[in-house]
Design an enzyme around this catalytic site. Sequence first.
Site, short mmCIF file in Angstrom:
data_model
loop_
_atom_site.label_atom_id
_atom_site.label_comp_id
_atom_site.label_asym_id
_atom_site.label_seq_id
_atom_site.Cartn_x
_atom_site.Cartn_y
_atom_site.Cartn_z
N THR A 148 13.38 -8.30 24.13
CA THR A 148 12.25 -8.98 24.78
C THR A 148 11.10 -7.99 25.00
OG1 THR A 148 13.28 -8.50 26.88
CG2 THR A 148 13.65 -10.71 25.96
N ARG A 194 1.89 -9.75 12.94
CA ARG A 194 0.60 -9.03 12.88
C ARG A 194 -0.12 -9.34 11.56
NH1 ARG A 194 -1.42 -5.08 9.01
NH2 ARG A 194 -2.95 -3.79 10.05
N GLY A 196 -3.20 -8.31 9.05
CA GLY A 196 -4.12 -7.20 8.76
C GLY A 196 -5.40 -7.69 8.11
N ASP A 197 -6.21 -6.74 7.73
CA ASP A 197 -7.51 -7.05 7.13
C ASP A 197 -7.39 -7.72 5.75
OD1 ASP A 197 -6.41 -4.59 6.21
OD2 ASP A 197 -8.35 -4.04 5.36
N THR A 217 -8.51 -0.56 1.94
CA THR A 217 -7.15 -0.10 2.17
C THR A 217 -7.23 0.81 3.38
OG1 THR A 217 -6.84 0.05 -0.20
CG2 THR A 217 -5.22 1.17 1.14
N GLY A 218 -6.22 0.77 4.21
CA GLY A 218 -6.25 1.68 5.36
C GLY A 218 -5.94 0.92 6.61
N GLY A 220 -6.08 -1.63 8.88
CA GLY A 220 -6.68 -2.95 8.84
C GLY A 220 -7.40 -3.34 10.11
N1 ASP Z 1 -4.93 -2.42 5.24
C1 ASP Z 1 -3.53 -2.74 5.31
C2 ASP Z 1 -3.23 -3.37 6.63
O1 ASP Z 1 -3.80 -2.96 7.63
C3 ASP Z 1 -2.62 -1.59 5.16
C4 ASP Z 1 -3.08 -0.44 4.35
O2 ASP Z 1 -3.89 -0.59 3.47
O3 ASP Z 1 -2.62 0.66 4.58
O4 ASP Z 1 -2.38 -4.21 6.66
#
Ligand code: ASP
Length: 311
Positions: A148, A194, A196-197, A217-218, A220
């Site tokens: 939980t 969750r 992401g972007d 990429t990165g 998000g």
């Molecule tokens: N951009 C992706 C996310 O945040 C993950 C990544 O590119 O490292 O889900």
Amino acid sequence: MIVIASHNGAIGIQESMYVLQQGGTAVDAVEAGIRLVEANPDEHTVGYSGYPNLLGEVELDASIMNGRTLESGSVGAMKGYPYAISIARKVMEILPHVMLVAEGAERFAAEMGFKKQDLLTEEARAVWARRLQQDMPAHIFDHLQEQTELRHWVRLASDPERAKGTVNFIAQDAHGDIACGVSTSGWVWKYPGRLGDSAIIGAGNYADNRYGAAACTGMGEMAIRGATAHSIVFYMKMGLSLQEAGKRAMEDLNDLDGRFLSMMRIIALDSNGKHAGFSSSEGHTYIFQTGDMSTPDEAARIVVPIQTRWE
Ligand code: ASP
């Protein structure tokens, strides 16, 4: 004609260009390239064999955008279907919606005849289990579903040094139309659900024939907060060159306040087929292939430092 992609798109870029050479559209080319990355068992950040969330479930995010019409489709937190980019495309083409998540996306994938598949490979499961067991007492690890207070463990996912990644593809076809696609299994060990972007148009993906396209990429959460992919295209619309627009959008991320800031990488194309890549750290490349090249080439990303702030 041109296709550009993040480095892990190497397995798909030639197919993507072949699709363009056969008269396919930019949307066809982006989808074809990304599908090969999604199917690649050695790529642990996209599609089949992606690393899972905290509970050990692979959840995929993907989006596609047609720069001619600005039509878009995306799926998020979707389990059990490896070809997330194709399902995102079907959302764009069949539904009056842009985005479907979780059970709704899975239901739609089944309706459209996509094949259900267990996405978690033994190898990815072993890496996940080993990592969690380093920090978690056995009585918690053995009963993850009943926890939980899972939120306390998301810090494992929040470490900026942890493995992460996404595949980005941008194509411009013989008619000059541009499309952009992004697919990922997201941050490793993320909190279930969750998004992401990569699933969010304007954050990880944006394309507009008139100006260009960008994909991220990165981390998000930063691209969502900065509306990064849209920002680049918008800066080009305001008259900035591709390189200036990319730098500006990266610099905007330095203005974000708060506790969780780390890395970002972007690929971008302008309406004339000029391309560039950006990275917040040194030593990263992207790949590109034009209609007259038989193999892709690699280009260095322009470095725009982003301060890392992590608590
Ligand atoms: N951009 C992706 C996310 O945040 C993950 C990544 O590119 O490292 O889900």
